[in-house]
Scaffold this motif. Structure first.
Motif, short mmCIF file in Angstrom:
data_model
loop_
_atom_site.label_atom_id
_atom_site.label_comp_id
_atom_site.label_asym_id
_atom_site.label_seq_id
_atom_site.Cartn_x
_atom_site.Cartn_y
_atom_site.Cartn_z
N THR A 1 0.77 -1.15 0.10
CA THR A 1 0.12 -0.15 0.11
C THR A 1 0.99 1.47 -0.06
O THR A 1 1.73 1.46 0.93
CB THR A 1 -0.68 0.10 1.30
OG1 THR A 1 -1.69 -1.06 1.30
CG2 THR A 1 -1.86 1.28 1.24
N PRO A 2 0.85 2.16 -0.88
CA PRO A 2 1.54 3.38 -0.90
C PRO A 2 1.47 4.03 0.41
O PRO A 2 0.35 4.34 0.74
CB PRO A 2 0.93 4.18 -2.27
CG PRO A 2 0.31 3.00 -3.12
CD PRO A 2 -0.29 2.16 -2.16
N VAL A 3 2.35 4.81 0.83
CA VAL A 3 2.72 5.62 1.75
C VAL A 3 3.37 6.82 1.36
O VAL A 3 4.11 6.92 0.22
CB VAL A 3 3.12 5.00 2.90
CG1 VAL A 3 2.28 3.73 3.52
CG2 VAL A 3 4.63 4.52 2.72
N HIS B 1 15.49 13.95 2.44
CA HIS B 1 14.52 12.52 2.13
C HIS B 1 14.72 11.50 3.39
O HIS B 1 13.88 10.50 3.23
CB HIS B 1 15.03 11.78 0.83
CG HIS B 1 14.82 12.82 -0.23
ND1 HIS B 1 13.85 13.26 -0.98
CD2 HIS B 1 15.79 13.27 -1.22
CE1 HIS B 1 14.05 14.06 -2.02
NE2 HIS B 1 15.17 14.17 -2.09
N GLU B 2 15.40 12.09 4.35
CA GLU B 2 15.56 10.97 5.33
C GLU B 2 14.29 10.49 5.99
O GLU B 2 14.01 9.34 6.29
CB GLU B 2 16.74 11.44 6.32
CG GLU B 2 16.91 10.36 7.66
CD GLU B 2 17.99 10.80 8.42
OE1 GLU B 2 18.38 10.04 9.55
OE2 GLU B 2 18.47 11.83 8.30
N HIS B 3 13.62 11.53 6.53
CA HIS B 3 12.30 11.23 7.20
C HIS B 3 11.19 10.49 6.36
O HIS B 3 10.79 9.57 6.75
CB HIS B 3 11.72 12.58 7.72
CG HIS B 3 10.27 12.43 8.31
ND1 HIS B 3 10.22 11.99 9.72
CD2 HIS B 3 9.17 12.58 8.03
CE1 HIS B 3 9.05 11.91 10.10
NE2 HIS B 3 8.34 12.29 9.08
N ARG B 4 11.22 10.97 5.05
CA ARG B 4 10.14 10.16 4.05
C ARG B 4 10.72 8.73 4.01
O ARG B 4 9.92 7.86 4.04
CB ARG B 4 10.09 10.94 2.86
CG ARG B 4 8.96 10.60 2.04
CD ARG B 4 8.78 11.37 0.68
NE ARG B 4 7.72 11.06 -0.11
CZ ARG B 4 7.85 11.70 -1.32
NH1 ARG B 4 8.92 12.19 -1.88
NH2 ARG B 4 6.68 11.20 -2.01
N ALA B 5 12.06 8.38 3.84
CA ALA B 5 12.57 7.23 3.46
C ALA B 5 12.28 6.22 4.64
O ALA B 5 11.87 5.15 4.42
CB ALA B 5 14.11 7.45 3.13
N THR B 6 12.25 7.09 5.85
CA THR B 6 12.43 6.12 7.07
C THR B 6 10.58 5.71 7.10
O THR B 6 10.35 4.47 7.59
CB THR B 6 12.54 6.82 8.37
OG1 THR B 6 14.00 7.23 8.37
CG2 THR B 6 12.44 6.21 9.42
N ALA B 7 9.84 6.41 6.83
CA ALA B 7 8.45 6.09 6.71
C ALA B 7 8.17 4.98 5.60
O ALA B 7 7.30 3.96 6.15
CB ALA B 7 7.51 7.15 6.71
N ILE B 8 8.78 4.97 4.64
CA ILE B 8 8.58 3.90 3.69
C ILE B 8 9.30 2.89 4.22
O ILE B 8 8.53 1.61 3.85
CB ILE B 8 9.08 4.53 2.35
CG1 ILE B 8 8.44 5.67 1.75
CG2 ILE B 8 9.25 3.38 1.34
CD1 ILE B 8 9.28 6.32 0.66
N VAL B 9 10.40 2.65 4.66
CA VAL B 9 10.99 1.52 4.97
C VAL B 9 10.07 0.79 6.21
O VAL B 9 9.86 -0.22 6.25
CB VAL B 9 12.44 1.68 5.65
CG1 VAL B 9 12.80 0.46 6.08
CG2 VAL B 9 13.12 2.11 4.31
N ASP B 10 9.65 1.72 6.95
CA ASP B 10 8.98 1.25 8.35
C ASP B 10 7.47 0.47 7.88
O ASP B 10 7.01 -0.54 8.14
CB ASP B 10 8.29 2.39 9.23
CG ASP B 10 9.61 2.73 9.91
OD1 ASP B 10 10.65 2.07 10.15
OD2 ASP B 10 9.53 3.83 10.59
N ALA B 11 6.93 1.15 6.67
CA ALA B 11 5.59 0.64 6.04
C ALA B 11 5.94 -0.82 5.40
O ALA B 11 5.01 -1.65 5.35
CB ALA B 11 5.18 1.50 5.11
#
Length: 255
Positions: free
Chosen positions: A113-115, A243-253
């Protein structure tokens, strides 16, 4: 003195009468027939118990009857014990045991699911990057560095190059014109990253990035920006930090 009356004639008349038959008695003929039938049945049962007619061999058709009975019993068992799903029904109306043994069709894995504002295509590319890192047993921080790098370099899209017509022959999601840079990480064939065909494959491009990151001494202690720059050698070394914060959210998802 009158002479006594003789009753001989009466007794003789009674003697000539046929004797009365008992209700429980049977005519001799019926008794004989019943006795003969019982004897025949006894002989037949005895012969069947011996498995033949006295010669030690089964009677004609006995083996066929046994085989038919066994097949019928097996068919009943197959209908009652289904393996892996409902049994198919043949035109004759009986269940086919072999139909239950057919392998199930493989199902396609669910797409993530995209985040973080990503499209489905971008999220699929992020999943490829994370999956390759997991297979290489890279730590979670390496996954964040890789996703942040791809966000900066290609916005997580598999880009062809306007300067390399060959790259457009492979599956892509747009194009760029930064020299001969191609793919998710904008790696250049002229710099030894691989062939155009290889770099246009997201899994290959991700693996190439991780292997290069491994070669950086102490990369685990570096910031996301410094770790990414040590691999990419970008003209904008500080662009990865945003992009660090966004990349962290993607990896967590992606787990």
């Amino acid at each position: 003195m009158p002479s006594p009356v003789r009753k001989v004639g009466r007794h003789r008349a009674e003697d000539r009468r046929p004797p009365r038959r008992s209700r429980l008695s049977h005519p001799p003929v019926r008794v004989a027939v019943a006795t003969g039938v019982a004897c025949c049945l006894g002989v037949g049962l005895f012969a069947g118990a011996r498995g033949g007619l006295g010669d030690g061999k089964p009677p004609p058709g006995a083996l066929a009857d046994r085989a038919a009975s066994a097949a019928e019993a097996d068919q009943r068992a197959s209908r009652s014990f289904q393996r892996g799903g409902s049994a198919a029904v043949t035109p004759g109306g009986t269940a086919s045991p072999l139909a239950t043994l057919s392998p199930a069709r493989p199902t396609e894995p669910a797409r993530p699911t995209p985040v973080a504002g990503l499209s489905q295509a971008q999220m699929d590319n992020a999943k490829t990057i994370v999956d390759v890192g997991v297979r290489l047993r890279m730590p979670r921080r390496a996954l964040v560095v890789a996703v942040a790098t791809a966000l900066q370099e290609s916005d997580l899209r598999n880009l062809a190059s306007d300067r390399l017509p060959e790259s457009s022959r492979y599956p892509h999601q747009g194009s760029g014109d930064d020299h001969d840079s191609v793919g998710l990480f904008q790696q250049r064939p002229s710099s030894g990253w691989g062939s155009v065909r290889e770099l246009m494959q997201p899994a290959y491009a991700s693996r190439a990035f991780y292997l290069a990151l491994r070669e950086v001494s102490g990369w685990q202690r570096l910031s996301v920006t410094a770790a990414a720059q040590s691999v990419q050698k970008s003209a904008y070394p500080h662009a990865y930090a945003k992009h660090e914060h966004r990349a962290t959210a993607i990896v967590d998802a992606l787990g």
